[in-house]
Write an enzyme that holds these catalytic residues in place. Structure first.
Site, mmCIF file in Angstrom:
data_model
loop_
_atom_site.group_PDB
_atom_site.id
_atom_site.type_symbol
_atom_site.label_atom_id
_atom_site.label_comp_id
_atom_site.label_asym_id
_atom_site.label_seq_id
_atom_site.Cartn_x
_atom_site.Cartn_y
_atom_site.Cartn_z
ATOM 1 C CG HIS A 15 -2.108 -1.222 2.060
ATOM 2 N ND1 HIS A 15 -1.301 -1.830 3.323
ATOM 3 C CD2 HIS A 15 -2.211 -2.554 1.368
ATOM 4 C CE1 HIS A 15 -2.246 -3.018 3.384
ATOM 5 N NE2 HIS A 15 -2.685 -3.040 1.572
ATOM 6 C CB ALA A 16 1.381 3.834 2.003
#
Lengths: 92, 561
Positions: A15-16
């Site tokens: 993610h991110a």
């Protein structure tokens, strides 16, 4: 078709920031690379250069994924991307 | 010379040029088809070009940003040219949908997918919607939504600002905030005070000013003037000098005759608390704990909460920290706690009341507070928001006792709590007036509505009377239990004097306002403050209450407050 398996090393999963770095790298290798969770059918593989696809894949730290690519330079591209997935990108 | 009257919400006098906040991007009509003569291939190519332009613009902004902001911009830039988003849109275009409508729908479905995944992904769902709006703006040839980027500082003019807009606001680039809508308690007002920017809200007509117009903004008087005259130029220069003097609080709030009124800070987390301690706040009068919970789909663990609370306690060793338990509901919904379908959320299950419908969350929060307190040196006080009756106060006190918390208190925001303060204070150790909600409920006026701005001010004599009744209730109870104020009212230096005169014992505010409040408070004696409080209570209207008090505090005009 060349394929590799890799274990997600980043603490926050794919993610991110790790997802952004990986999507960007996958977009730059010159061949189309797909990503799927290990055990999922090949037809369900997602575009590895799409950050939104990576986010919907929802791979967490320790999950195993399969990368696939075809064409010139596929092996080298896959090797470099596996290395990226197996680095803790949150630590950098 | 054209003047726009509004409501001043954050003091300061400044001259600068106007930049209008672009209007939000409207939804392309459902079912909109490709224009006649445009092929699907042409429309898809146009969409890709627009997406690339948005990507390049966001990428360029990421390069000049730093920290969290940089990472978010980098990820958002990638979303703009994401193959999944663009392929989905291209499929719709191939079926005859217009490019704008296609990207709109593709963005909506991706955003919904992320939202349903929850957690971090759900937080990114709004980024997809932002990217979608930027691409549509690019296709239409209109400015991108959001705060305009410019190389020189400007006065930002908008209809109203949303919390998401204010997150991207760069205080180095914005000189002042002016809105046509919004009220004194709106997000614009709150963010302006926390950043120390002059601000005027509810100034009807300012959204018609052309970009580049030179204006004088007076954040104390609440006015915007086009083509400033010499007197206004001099006033802006004088403010520039005063502003630096008003930036330092010595750390001891008191009246001229030495009556102590500790000046505390409102904080939302560890970062805020460290900043407030740096500005010499005498403690924390309001620690809003919901910031640990917002944008979460599930409740944080006791240990996680304790660590977040301790980061605030650690900024104030040996000092008072008043923590407010979870205040979810109304404008702060939480998926695991509040019901989004309530017809009237401000009067719904919010604040302490969520314990009626979801018992356990408050109990675990109190455990986390007790855990954090054990390892810290702060003097921890705990209060519940939205208490309406003495029975609720007693129940909250018993929950605190069970968790090992020794100093329970209540927020006074509901008029019934002010009216029955004596019996409520028999059950708990202190009260803190939340003037934002107290005003909204006493005047039956929604905080966010511009047309109700004149009703929605804590200068309303009815609100001041409720403050006075709460203090009287404490005196009648007999143990001099503290009654503080932690709403935005405490940050208004003139109102701070009135509240002191009404008998309020502490004032808690955004840390930026401490120095200005202290500077004005030390010019009056307690007896003078009491006189001014009487005067304000006797006024027939909020406007007169404010005018009468300000007239008798010449220091305000001298300092430009």
């Amino acid at each position: 078709m060349p394929e590799r398996i890799a274990t997600i090393a980043s603490r926050s999963g794919l993610h991110a920031r790790p997802a952004a770095l990986f999507a960007e790298a996958a977009g730059d290798v010159g061949v189309e690379v797909t990503i799927a969770m290990q055990g999922d059918p090949e037809d369900d593989a997602l575009d590895a250069s799409s950050i939104l696809s990576l986010m919907t894949l929802g791979a967490a730290k320790g999950d195993v994924v399969v990368l696939r690519a075809e064409g010139d330079g596929a092996d080298a591209a896959l090797d470099s991307l596996v290395k990226l997935l197996e680095t803790d990108l949150d630590a950098e | 010379m054209q003047t726009f009257p509004g409501v001043g919400v954050s003091p300061g006098r400044i001259i600068g040029t106007v930049r209008q906040m672009p209007k939000p991007i409207s939804e392309p009509p459902a079912g909109e088809q490709l224009a006649g003569g445009t092929s699907a291939e042409e429309a898809t190519a146009g969409l890709k070009a627009a997406a690339t332009a948005v990507h390049d613009e966001l990428k360029a902004r990421a390069e000049t940003a730093s920290g969290d902001g940089k990472a978010v911009l980098e990820a958002t830039a990638l979303m703009a040219k994401d193959t999944m988003l663009l392929k989905n849109a291209a499929k719709l275009i191939a079926r005859g949908t217009s490019a704008q409508r296609a990207i709109w729908e593709a963005g909506a479905s991706v955003s919904e997918m992320l939202h349903n995944l929850g957690g971090y992904m759900a937080e990114r769902a709004t980024d997809v919607l932002d990217v979608r709006a930027r691409i549509v703006a690019e296709l239409r040839g209109v400015p991108a939504p959001g705060i305009p980027s410019a190389s020189t500082p400007f006065i930002l003019v908008a209809e109203d600002l949303a919390p998401a807009d204010t997150a991207t606001l760069d205080p180095e680039k914005v000189l002042a905030l002016v809105t046509a809508g919004g009220g004194p308690q709106s997000h614009t007002a709150i963010i302006a005070r926390s950043l120390g920017l002059p601000a005027v809200v509810a100034a009807a007509g300012v959204d018609e000013l052309a970009d580049g117009t030179e204006v004088f903004v007076d954040g104390a008087a609440g006015s915007i003037t086009v083509d400033p005259d010499d007197a206004q130029r001099a006033a802006a220069e004088a403010w520039a000098t005063n502003a630096s003097l008003l930036a330092v609080f010595e750390g001891n709030g008191a009246t001229a005759d030495g009556h102590l009124v500790p000046l505390l800070a409102n904080v939302g987390g560890g970062k805020d608390a460290v900043a407030a301690a740096g500005l010499n706040a005498q403690g924390v009068g309001l620690f809003r704990t919901e910031f640990c919970f917002l944008e979460r789909d599930t409740e944080p663990s006791v240990e996680e909460q304790a660590a977040a609370y301790k980061s605030v306690f650690d900024a104030f060793p040996g000092k008072k920290v008043v923590l407010r338990t979870l205040d979810a509901g109304a404008d702060k919904p939480l998926p695991f706690l509040t019901d989004a379908t309530e017809p009237n959320p401000a009067l719904g299950v919010r604040g302490y009341r969520t314990d009626f419908t979801t018992p356990g969350v408050l109990e675990r929060q109190l455990q986390a507070i007790a855990l954090a307190e054990k390892d810290s040196e702060a003097d921890v006080w705990v209060m519940a928001p939205m208490i309406s009756t003495a029975e609720e106060a007693a129940h909250f006190a018993s929950m605190c006792t069970a968790a090992g918390i020794t100093n329970p208190g209540v927020m006074v925001e509901v008029p019934s709590a002010a009216l029955t303060a004596e019996s409520i204070l028999r059950e708990v150790g202190f009260a803190s007036l939340g003037t934002n909600d107290l005003t909204q409920y006493a005047m039956a006026a929604d905080r966010q509505l511009g047309p109700l701005a004149n009703l929605n001010t804590p200068w309303q004599p009815a609100v001041l009377r409720l403050v006075g009744l709460t203090v009287e209730g404490s005196r009648a109870e007999g143990h001099n239990k503290p009654v503080g104020v932690c709403g935005e009212a405490a940050a208004d230096p003139a109102l701070a004097v009135v509240l002191t005169g009404l008998g309020v014992t502490t004032l808690s505010m955004t840390a930026r306002s401490l120095a200005a409040v202290a500077a004005v408070l030390k010019t009056v004696t307690l007896a003078e403050a009491q006189q001014l409080a009487k005067l304000a209570l006797s006024a027939p209207s909020a406007t007169e209450a404010k005018a009468w008090v300000r007239e008798r505090l010449p220091v305000l005009e001298e300092l430009g407050l």
